[in-house]
Design a protein around this motif. Structure first.
Motif, PDB file in Angstrom:
ATOM      1  N   ARG A 240       0.805  -1.221   0.000  1.00 58.12           N
ATOM      2  CA  ARG A 240       0.000   0.000   0.000  1.00 58.12           C
ATOM      3  C   ARG A 240       0.840   1.273   0.000  1.00 58.12           C
ATOM      4  O   ARG A 240       0.314   2.373   0.177  1.00 58.12           O
ATOM      5  CB  ARG A 240      -0.966  -0.034   1.197  1.00 58.12           C
ATOM      6  CG  ARG A 240      -2.113  -0.978   0.937  1.00 58.12           C
ATOM      7  CD  ARG A 240      -2.877  -1.413   2.170  1.00 58.12           C
ATOM      8  NE  ARG A 240      -3.376  -0.348   3.014  1.00 58.12           N
ATOM      9  CZ  ARG A 240      -4.198  -0.546   4.054  1.00 58.12           C
ATOM     10  NH1 ARG A 240      -4.615  -1.793   4.326  1.00 58.12           N
ATOM     11  NH2 ARG A 240      -4.587   0.451   4.805  1.00 58.12           N
ATOM     12  N   TYR A 241       2.139   1.134  -0.213  1.00 58.34           N
ATOM     13  CA  TYR A 241       3.030   2.273  -0.484  1.00 58.34           C
ATOM     14  C   TYR A 241       4.082   1.735  -1.442  1.00 58.34           C
ATOM     15  O   TYR A 241       5.188   1.391  -1.060  1.00 58.34           O
ATOM     16  CB  TYR A 241       3.664   2.788   0.805  1.00 58.34           C
ATOM     17  CG  TYR A 241       4.260   4.186   0.693  1.00 58.34           C
ATOM     18  CD1 TYR A 241       5.258   4.479  -0.229  1.00 58.34           C
ATOM     19  CD2 TYR A 241       3.824   5.212   1.514  1.00 58.34           C
ATOM     20  CE1 TYR A 241       5.799   5.744  -0.341  1.00 58.34           C
ATOM     21  CE2 TYR A 241       4.363   6.491   1.416  1.00 58.34           C
ATOM     22  CZ  TYR A 241       5.350   6.751   0.491  1.00 58.34           C
ATOM     23  OH  TYR A 241       5.894   8.003   0.377  1.00 58.34           O
ATOM     24  N   CYS A 255      -0.144   4.989  -2.905  1.00 60.09           N
ATOM     25  CA  CYS A 255       0.139   5.224  -1.481  1.00 60.09           C
ATOM     26  C   CYS A 255      -1.106   5.312  -0.586  1.00 60.09           C
ATOM     27  O   CYS A 255      -1.145   6.159   0.325  1.00 60.09           O
ATOM     28  CB  CYS A 255       0.947   6.514  -1.318  1.00 60.09           C
ATOM     29  SG  CYS A 255       2.424   6.616  -2.318  1.00 60.09           S
ATOM     30  N   PRO A 256      -2.121   4.475  -0.768  1.00 56.73           N
ATOM     31  CA  PRO A 256      -3.286   4.559   0.140  1.00 56.73           C
ATOM     32  C   PRO A 256      -3.043   3.805   1.449  1.00 56.73           C
ATOM     33  O   PRO A 256      -3.720   2.821   1.771  1.00 56.73           O
ATOM     34  CB  PRO A 256      -4.401   3.927  -0.695  1.00 56.73           C
ATOM     35  CG  PRO A 256      -3.695   2.913  -1.526  1.00 56.73           C
ATOM     36  CD  PRO A 256      -2.352   3.502  -1.840  1.00 56.73           C
ATOM     37  N   GLU A 257      -2.073   4.282   2.218  1.00 55.31           N
ATOM     38  CA  GLU A 257      -1.757   3.605   3.482  1.00 55.31           C
ATOM     39  C   GLU A 257      -2.891   3.715   4.493  1.00 55.31           C
ATOM     40  O   GLU A 257      -3.208   2.761   5.196  1.00 55.31           O
ATOM     41  CB  GLU A 257      -0.489   4.216   4.072  1.00 55.31           C
ATOM     42  CG  GLU A 257       0.787   3.872   3.355  1.00 55.31           C
ATOM     43  CD  GLU A 257       1.984   4.335   4.154  1.00 55.31           C
ATOM     44  OE1 GLU A 257       2.761   3.468   4.592  1.00 55.31           O
ATOM     45  OE2 GLU A 257       2.146   5.547   4.355  1.00 55.31           O
ATOM     46  N   GLU A 258      -3.470   4.920   4.583  1.00 48.48           N
ATOM     47  CA  GLU A 258      -4.517   5.132   5.576  1.00 48.48           C
ATOM     48  C   GLU A 258      -5.781   4.338   5.227  1.00 48.48           C
ATOM     49  O   GLU A 258      -6.108   4.138   4.048  1.00 48.48           O
ATOM     50  CB  GLU A 258      -4.862   6.625   5.678  1.00 48.48           C
ATOM     51  CG  GLU A 258      -3.719   7.497   6.165  1.00 48.48           C
ATOM     52  CD  GLU A 258      -2.832   8.023   5.055  1.00 48.48           C
ATOM     53  OE1 GLU A 258      -2.164   9.035   5.276  1.00 48.48           O
ATOM     54  OE2 GLU A 258      -2.818   7.416   3.955  1.00 48.48           O
ATOM     55  N   HIS A 259      -6.489   3.922   6.260  1.00 52.48           N
ATOM     56  CA  HIS A 259      -7.668   3.070   6.070  1.00 52.48           C
ATOM     57  C   HIS A 259      -8.706   3.740   5.175  1.00 52.48           C
ATOM     58  O   HIS A 259      -9.314   3.075   4.319  1.00 52.48           O
ATOM     59  CB  HIS A 259      -8.283   2.718   7.434  1.00 52.48           C
ATOM     60  CG  HIS A 259      -9.487   1.829   7.337  1.00 52.48           C
ATOM     61  ND1 HIS A 259      -9.416   0.502   6.951  1.00 52.48           N
ATOM     62  CD2 HIS A 259     -10.814   2.100   7.538  1.00 52.48           C
ATOM     63  CE1 HIS A 259     -10.630  -0.019   6.938  1.00 52.48           C
ATOM     64  NE2 HIS A 259     -11.493   0.923   7.291  1.00 52.48           N
ATOM     65  N   LYS A 260      -8.910   5.065   5.359  1.00 52.69           N
ATOM     66  CA  LYS A 260      -9.949   5.734   4.567  1.00 52.69           C
ATOM     67  C   LYS A 260      -9.616   5.703   3.078  1.00 52.69           C
ATOM     68  O   LYS A 260     -10.510   5.532   2.236  1.00 52.69           O
ATOM     69  CB  LYS A 260     -10.129   7.181   5.038  1.00 52.69           C
ATOM     70  CG  LYS A 260      -8.901   8.058   4.887  1.00 52.69           C
ATOM     71  CD  LYS A 260      -9.170   9.486   5.354  1.00 52.69           C
ATOM     72  CE  LYS A 260      -7.914  10.359   5.170  1.00 52.69           C
ATOM     73  NZ  LYS A 260      -8.165  11.762   5.596  1.00 52.69           N
ATOM     74  N   PHE A 261      -8.342   5.858   2.717  1.00 49.56           N
ATOM     75  CA  PHE A 261      -7.959   5.831   1.314  1.00 49.56           C
ATOM     76  C   PHE A 261      -8.044   4.409   0.753  1.00 49.56           C
ATOM     77  O   PHE A 261      -8.486   4.195  -0.380  1.00 49.56           O
ATOM     78  CB  PHE A 261      -6.539   6.375   1.133  1.00 49.56           C
ATOM     79  CG  PHE A 261      -6.393   7.835   1.470  1.00 49.56           C
ATOM     80  CD1 PHE A 261      -7.322   8.771   1.034  1.00 49.56           C
ATOM     81  CD2 PHE A 261      -5.320   8.286   2.226  1.00 49.56           C
ATOM     82  CE1 PHE A 261      -7.181  10.116   1.338  1.00 49.56           C
ATOM     83  CE2 PHE A 261      -5.166   9.615   2.538  1.00 49.56           C
ATOM     84  CZ  PHE A 261      -6.105  10.538   2.097  1.00 49.56           C
ATOM     85  N   TRP A 262      -7.611   3.437   1.558  1.00 50.89           N
ATOM     86  CA  TRP A 262      -7.662   2.045   1.122  1.00 50.89           C
ATOM     87  C   TRP A 262      -9.110   1.602   0.902  1.00 50.89           C
ATOM     88  O   TRP A 262      -9.431   0.908  -0.068  1.00 50.89           O
ATOM     89  CB  TRP A 262      -6.968   1.165   2.146  1.00 50.89           C
ATOM     90  CG  TRP A 262      -6.917  -0.298   1.804  1.00 50.89           C
ATOM     91  CD1 TRP A 262      -7.469  -1.313   2.512  1.00 50.89           C
ATOM     92  CD2 TRP A 262      -6.259  -0.906   0.691  1.00 50.89           C
ATOM     93  NE1 TRP A 262      -7.208  -2.530   1.915  1.00 50.89           N
ATOM     94  CE2 TRP A 262      -6.462  -2.299   0.787  1.00 50.89           C
ATOM     95  CE3 TRP A 262      -5.529  -0.412  -0.384  1.00 50.89           C
ATOM     96  CZ2 TRP A 262      -5.963  -3.205  -0.143  1.00 50.89           C
ATOM     97  CZ3 TRP A 262      -5.021  -1.310  -1.310  1.00 50.89           C
ATOM     98  CH2 TRP A 262      -5.239  -2.685  -1.191  1.00 50.89           C
TER      99      TRP A 262
END
Length: 420
Positions: A240-241, A255-262
């Motif tokens: 995820r990065y 780079c959707p590391e954060e839960h909201k982006f994922w």
């Protein structure tokens, strides 16, 4: 070109890039930069295969050619100093003191002068007297590690995640110029409050380290906390990065590391089964397969639409130049340059509202503005003629220079540079 430093005058007395790169940043902010050069050599950036560096590093400046070895030449410099706010130099150690233009000497004549000495290794320390070219500054800062290849020649060593090398650091001459210009601007603000000048000692090697501070501090910490033989984490499983190939054989940094982006990404691609996954080689393979279903442009459009941290990876400067975000910001600025037609300059990475970037002056020929500047300083036509006749000053119209000293001042080795 912004006008945040309009009304300030900068004297640049330097060779090559540390001084020129510093002063051009001030010129791009509106300062009147007067480049003081030797009538015999000038800044040899304008010669040979370095001419393109001259075009960019000396735009928006004026050139006056003065022989500072002669008392009459120093008198011209001192009269110019009376009108100046800043002196920029890249002369190492006490070289300028020998010419009578060191900081303490100039401060006696103008106590509030801001004097910036931007050199490879700084004006203090055991390396202060070593003349440095650009990659030497990066090398001592750990930004250019090398190793031996199978033929016993050196080659760049790639990051291995263990050594803490400063691969993320910037190019030394450009990076040091930013720190130098920042401190000059701060010194001018300080002078406006207190009336005091300042001496600023910039080391390009230090600037390289400072520009990569996360790697520098993180590398030291890793060395302190991890045994030398401890295994490194396997970054192959970072999903995820990560960089991925797209359907048109280009690449994106995903780079959707954060839960909201994922969560948003999994929803867009209709893969709710991936929501609870964060790490692993199999997840990385799944994401790679998904990203190959669209082109780079399509993924960037989705990133814009949904606010996702996905960005393009460009592998050459032409791709960077053609990127719509880069083009909109106009960091590349096209303008005419004498004898070269149209030139793509680098503009400013910061935009001041209402003050669009422009090139006021193309990079000057050696001594191109000598008579103009002498006139501004109050010299009469007769005095200007006498200085020229005594070979104290010169005004060049772009023709070849008959004989010049070499880079380290050895007058026995002369050459004929072609003016850019």
């Amino acid at each position: 070109m912004s006008e945040l430093l309009k009304g300030y005058r900068v004297i640049e007395s330097s060779m090559l890039l540390n001084g020129a790169s510093t002063a051009v940043l001030l010129a791009d902010l509106g300062a009147d930069v007067v480049k003081v050069e030797s009538p015999f050599l000038g800044d040899y950036l304008r010669t040979g295969n370095m001419w393109f560096l001259h075009v960019h590093a000396n735009k928006n400046k004026r050139s006056i050619a003065i022989d500072l070895r002669k008392p009459e030449g120093r008198d011209v410099f001192y009269r110019l100093l009376e009108t100046a706010d800043v002196v920029v130099t890249n002369a190492i150690a006490d070289k300028n003191d020998k010419l009578g233009i060191g900081y303490d000497q100039l401060r006696e004549r103008k106590p509030d002068i801001v004097y910036c000495q931007n050199t490879g290794f700084g004006a203090t320390g055991p390396y202060a007297r070593i003349p440095a070219h650009g990659q030497m500054m990066d090398s001592v800062a750990g930004a250019m590690p090398v190793e031996l290849d199978e033929e016993d020649f050196t080659r760049p060593r790639l990051p291995d995640g263990r050594t803490g090398a400063l691969f993320s650091a910037g190019e030394a001459t450009a990076t040091s110029a930013v720190y130098a210009a920042f401190h000059i601007a701060a010194a001018l603000a300080h002078r406006a409050k207190t009336g005091e000048g300042a001496y600023i000692d910039v080391a390009a090697a230090d600037a390289v380290i400072a520009s990569a501070w996360p790697a520098a501090t993180g590398g030291l910490r890793r060395d302190q906390e991890r045994p030398a033989d401890a295994p490194m984490p396997d970054r192959r499983g970072v999903a995820r990065y990560q960089s991925y190939e797209t359907g048109d054989h280009k690449f994106v940094l995903f780079c959707p590391e954060e839960h909201k982006f994922w969560t948003t990404f999994c929803t867009i691609v209709d893969r709710p089964d991936l929501l609870d996954q964060a790490y692993g080689i199999e997840l990385r393979r799944e994401v790679q397969a998904i990203l190959r279903t669209k082109t780079q442009r399509e993924w960037i459009d989705l990133a814009i639409e949904h606010g996702l941290p996905i960005g393009p990876i460009h592998n050459d400067v032409r791709e960077v130049f053609d990127d719509p975000q880069i083009r909109t910001r106009e960091i590349f600025h096209e303008a005419p340059q004498r004898d070269l037609g149209s030139v793509v300059y680098l503009g400013e990475p910061a935009i001041v509202r209402g003050q669009p970037y422009e090139v006021r002056y193309p990079a000057p020929r050696l001594g191109e503005h000598t008579e103009e500047i002498l006139g501004e300083l109050g010299y009469s036509a007769e005095e200007i003629g006498a200085l020229a006749a005594g070979h104290v000053t010169t005004s060049e119209s772009g023709g070849p220079i008959d004989a010049v000293v070499d880079v380290y001042g050895d007058e026995s080795r002369v050459r004929k540079p072609a003016d850019a």
